[in-house]
Design an enzyme around this catalytic site. Structure first.
Site, PDB file in Angstrom:
ATOM      1  N   LYS A  53       0.838  -1.201   0.000  1.00  6.31           N
ATOM      2  CA  LYS A  53       0.000   0.000   0.000  1.00  6.31           C
ATOM      3  C   LYS A  53       0.869   1.245   0.000  1.00  6.31           C
ATOM      4  O   LYS A  53       0.614   2.205  -0.737  1.00  6.31           O
ATOM      5  CB  LYS A  53      -0.956  -0.024   1.201  1.00  6.31           C
ATOM      6  CG  LYS A  53      -2.089  -1.014   1.031  1.00  6.31           C
ATOM      7  CD  LYS A  53      -2.869  -1.285   2.317  1.00  6.31           C
ATOM      8  CE  LYS A  53      -3.899  -2.400   2.070  1.00  6.31           C
ATOM      9  NZ  LYS A  53      -4.555  -2.884   3.290  1.00  6.31           N
ATOM     10  N   GLN A  97      -5.016  -1.636   9.344  1.00  2.79           N
ATOM     11  CA  GLN A  97      -4.995  -2.981   8.764  1.00  2.79           C
ATOM     12  C   GLN A  97      -5.688  -3.969   9.703  1.00  2.79           C
ATOM     13  O   GLN A  97      -5.391  -4.027  10.898  1.00  2.79           O
ATOM     14  CB  GLN A  97      -3.539  -3.402   8.500  1.00  2.79           C
ATOM     15  CG  GLN A  97      -3.382  -4.711   7.783  1.00  2.79           C
ATOM     16  CD  GLN A  97      -3.916  -4.702   6.341  1.00  2.79           C
ATOM     17  OE1 GLN A  97      -3.891  -3.688   5.665  1.00  2.79           O
ATOM     18  NE2 GLN A  97      -4.416  -5.830   5.889  1.00  2.79           N
ATOM     19  N   ASP A 120     -11.408   2.814   3.840  1.00  3.79           N
ATOM     20  CA  ASP A 120     -11.806   1.402   3.789  1.00  3.79           C
ATOM     21  C   ASP A 120     -13.315   1.251   3.598  1.00  3.79           C
ATOM     22  O   ASP A 120     -13.788   0.160   3.266  1.00  3.79           O
ATOM     23  CB  ASP A 120     -11.433   0.710   5.106  1.00  3.79           C
ATOM     24  CG  ASP A 120     -10.142  -0.075   5.025  1.00  3.79           C
ATOM     25  OD1 ASP A 120      -9.852  -0.622   3.947  1.00  3.79           O
ATOM     26  OD2 ASP A 120      -9.444  -0.149   6.050  1.00  3.79           O
TER      27      ASP A 120
END
Ligand code: GUN
Length: 284
Positions: A53, A97, A120
């Site tokens: 990422k 995460q 997200d």
């Protein structure tokens, strides 16, 4: 024989589009889109994702900041970092995460992120907006699957779509996205009776159960489009999806490989959401 959907190539094209859009955005506003990625603990797969990422951010010209906490970090430490990132004008997107260690409540963490920075798409505000048909940030993997279908020329409207797996990250939001595109949706899970009978109805079959090679050849209708979200590491070291590729590929009209299918699309959509978040703060 089926067409193998090349997620690496489609992701590359999208990331190149984002790189150009980012240049224009920076020229107009003087602002560089910024993404903060937070990793708690040392899970090897998560470490790989977080590194990818960061690299993808740099390639499109974003600012990328990484925060690492030890696996025994307390929830309040993580919440404090999120509070600071919520207030930081250089950061437009925040990603924590998952999965998180047991002592930390994932839902409390997700709800602490400012919805406009929740790239997200997991915050209840963004989930609710998706349900209501007025989406804000949308979860990256489901959005990446829609992009794969669109850019491969697979029509969605009117199709029977069957999703195996009901996670908050993939199955549930994907059902809503496909529904918004006028597919007829079935979501299967561990208590589904007669799974093969249901999956055989699918024009579009999405495997997102986290169970290695569980979708066998006889579970797939001739000519179906098969999307494999699985990423399973076997004891012998092999990486396989949720679809038994060798059996299913000859029956499918289109199929995604693992790796190189859905995975690279998730990162492309994360970049897209981060650029959108930066545009939101600049009213562009
Ligand atoms: N873990 C697996 N997939 C994801 C994702 O899309 N976002 C986050 N934050 N964690 C994940």
């Amino acid at each position: 024989m089926s067409e193998i959907i090349n997620g690496n190539e489609i992701s590359r094209v999208i990331r190149e589009e984002i790189r150009k859009q980012t240049l224009t955005f920076r020229e107009k506003t003087g602002v560089t889109p910024g993404l903060a990625v937070v990793l708690v603990g040392a899970d090897p797969a998560s470490q790989i994702y977080v590194r990818r990422k960061g690299k993808a951010c740099e390639e499109v010209g974003f600012l990328s900041r990484e925060f690492r906490l030890s696996g025994d970090a307390e929830e309040k430490e993580l919440l404090e970092i999120i509070r600071q990132l919520n207030d930081d004008p250089a950061i437009h997107g925040i990603l924590v995460q998952l999965p998180l260690p047991r002592q930390i409540r994932s839902q409390a963490v997700i709800e602490a992120i400012a919805p406009q920075k929740d790239v997200d798409g997991f915050h209840p505000v963004n989930v609710g907006r998706l349900v209501a048909g007025n989406p804000g940030h949308v979860a990256c993997t489901p959005q990446g699957i829609i992009e794969l279908l669109d850019r491969t020329g697979v029509a969605i409207e009117g199709k029977e779509a069957v999703i195996v797996g009901r996670s908050n990250i993939v199955g549930k939001p994907l059902a809503l996205l496909l529904l918004a595109r006028h597919a007829t949706i079935t979501v299967c899970h561990t208590r589904t009776r007669n799974l093969p009978e249901t999956t055989r109805r699918a024009d579009i079959l999405v495997a997102a159960a986290g169970s290695p090679e569980m979708i066998r050849g006889e579970m797939v209708k001739e000519g179906a489009v098969v999307i494999d979200v699985g990423m399973n590491r076997l004891n012998d070291g092999r990486l396989v999806g949720d679809v038994a590729f060798a059996e299913v590929a000859p029956r499918a009209s289109h199929i995604t490989p693992v790796p190189g299918g859905v995975g690279p699309m998730t990162i492309a959509m994360l970049l897209q959401n981060t650029l959108n978040a930066a545009r939101l703060t600049e009213n562009l």
